[in-house]
Design a protein around this motif. Structure first.
Motif, short mmCIF file in Angstrom:
data_model
loop_
_atom_site.label_atom_id
_atom_site.label_comp_id
_atom_site.label_asym_id
_atom_site.label_seq_id
_atom_site.Cartn_x
_atom_site.Cartn_y
_atom_site.Cartn_z
N CYS A 157 -72.53 -56.62 -47.44
CA CYS A 157 -71.70 -55.48 -47.15
C CYS A 157 -71.19 -54.89 -48.47
N GLN A 158 -71.12 -53.58 -48.52
CA GLN A 158 -70.63 -52.91 -49.70
C GLN A 158 -69.10 -52.88 -49.64
N LYS A 159 -68.47 -53.29 -50.71
CA LYS A 159 -67.01 -53.27 -50.79
C LYS A 159 -66.61 -52.31 -51.89
N VAL A 160 -65.75 -51.39 -51.54
CA VAL A 160 -65.28 -50.39 -52.49
C VAL A 160 -63.75 -50.39 -52.46
N ARG A 161 -63.14 -50.56 -53.59
CA ARG A 161 -61.68 -50.51 -53.64
C ARG A 161 -61.24 -49.63 -54.80
N LEU A 162 -60.14 -48.95 -54.57
CA LEU A 162 -59.57 -48.04 -55.54
C LEU A 162 -58.42 -48.74 -56.26
N MET A 163 -58.41 -48.69 -57.59
CA MET A 163 -57.34 -49.29 -58.36
C MET A 163 -56.68 -48.21 -59.21
N ASP A 164 -55.36 -48.09 -59.06
CA ASP A 164 -54.57 -47.18 -59.86
C ASP A 164 -53.76 -47.98 -60.86
N LEU A 165 -53.73 -47.54 -62.10
CA LEU A 165 -52.90 -48.13 -63.14
C LEU A 165 -51.89 -47.08 -63.57
N GLN A 166 -50.63 -47.46 -63.55
CA GLN A 166 -49.57 -46.54 -63.90
C GLN A 166 -48.68 -47.15 -64.97
#
Length: 380
Positions: free
Chosen positions: A82-91
């Protein structure tokens, strides 16, 4: 007189209708709008609110999101995985970097794919099985196949071709750029609007490539995108860098800075920082010099920093005297985000002000790919 009075009334009424249509926000100063918008979640700002109008786009992109960096971490599980895609924000804040990650659903009729580029709200992807290209809108969740390429590409695998997605703010269109390493080097461009409407009349447009790129001995990577407009390809084992202004649709060759002589032992990496192309040169096992391309048209480089690699850092993320791979930078220009050159389960940040390297508090899979967002600097 009566006719003139009626015309004035109609003009005033039309102005009131136009003002009501645009909303009361048009009457507010930018600093007050910024205070209101900052109360919204960052993902709403980035993918929805930012595209309401030109004024909001400039406020959110150039002011509110100045201290942000965004990554997509992608894992392809193969034909049966399964393809796993996650978004990571750095602030960035007064205490350093804060991280927030969330899984995102890219469920398209085209099955699994590999993300090749990310510009504004669009992802450029390749089909996992047949290698065809398609684009996916992160806001509307709409995907569309692109017409077939005309150049040889080896199914868009790394080393056979370079792919990029840019935004032309003057015409308000997106451009898919496909470069085949040749020889000779060839290029084609496909243009699409926000509605993703493709028909039989849409064709790739061929662009003249650079005449000479040195003695290329290895391969091309996908380009480093700057400001959603300028593409830069690393032509390995060459003292030149191949660049393209996607708005003018012209190639040029840029000589690398800080090189008294060139050899295959030179180690360097490219990354975008503060809206400029930045190159990291390893001058010695302890020193990495940072240069920035301040003026693309005049090819003016400026030396910024020298990163000192201590023995503790070198033993942890600097194996075999290899150069740490820069992924992105926080838009304020203070932090560079690195990944270990070999398979590893973490990311590292280097504070250019305090000259400290730290491991970020996030776990990534060894085969998880990092795709960096490029945002256009203007909105039409």
């Amino acid at each position: 007189m009566k006719t003139a009075t009626k015309r004035c009334r109609k003009h005033d009424e039309s102005k009131m209708v136009s003002r009501n249509k645009n909303g009361c926000f048009t009457l507010l100063p930018d600093d007050l709008i910024m205070d209101i918008l900052q109360k919204l979640p960052s993902d709403i700002l980035r993918y929805k609110t930012r595209f309401v109008c030109k004024q909001w786009f400039n406020i959110i992109t150039n002011i509110i999101l100045l201290d942000h960096a965004s990554l997509i971490l992608e894992t392809n599980g193969g034909p049966f995985g399964c393809q796993k895609v996650r978004l990571m924000d750095l602030q960035e804040d007064n205490e350093g970097l804060k991280m927030k990650d969330q899984y995102i659903n890219i469920d398209t009729p085209y099955n699994k794919g590999t993300i090749k580029a990310w510009c504004n709200e669009y992802l450029l992807m390749t089909h996992l099985y047949n290698g065809c290209l398609y684009v996916f809108n992160l806001i509307t969740k709409v995907a569309s196949y692109l017409p077939s390429c005309t150049l040889p590409c080896g199914r868009h695998f790394a080393g056979k071709s370079g792919l990029g997605l840019s935004y032309d703010g003057f015409k308000g269109v997106y451009k898919v750029v496909h470069v085949s390493m040749g020889p000779p080097i060839q290029c084609e461009i496909l243009i699409f609007n926000d509605n993703l409407s493709f028909n039989g009349c849409v064709r790739w447009k061929k662009i003249d490539g650079p005449c000479y790129t040195g003695q290329r001995k290895f391969y091309w990577d996908d380009p480093v995108s700057v400001q959603g407009r300028y593409f830069h390809w690393d032509v390995h084992s060459c003292k030149y860098l191949v660049s393209m202004d996607t708005v003018k649709e012209r190639f040029r060759q840029t000589r690398l800075p800080g090189l008294k002589y060139f050899s295959t032992n030179n180690q360097y990496c490219f990354v975008e920082m503060c809206g400029f192309l930045t190159i990291l040169f390893k001058d010695s096992p302890e020193i990495i010099n940072v240069w920035m391309l301040k003026d693309f048209q005049k090819t003016k480089w400026k030396k910024l920093h020298s990163i000192a690699i201590t023995s503790s850092v070198r033993s942890s993320i600097y194996p075999g005297n290899s150069l740490p791979v820069p992924i992105t930078s926080v838009k304020s220009g203070r932090y560079l985000i690195f990944r270990k050159p070999v398979c590893d389960s973490g990311l590292y940040s280097y504070d250019l002000k305090d000259k400290v390297m730290k491991r970020l508090d996030i776990v990534i899979a060894p085969m998880e790919r990092c795709v960096v967002q490029t945002a256009a600097t203007s909105f039409s």
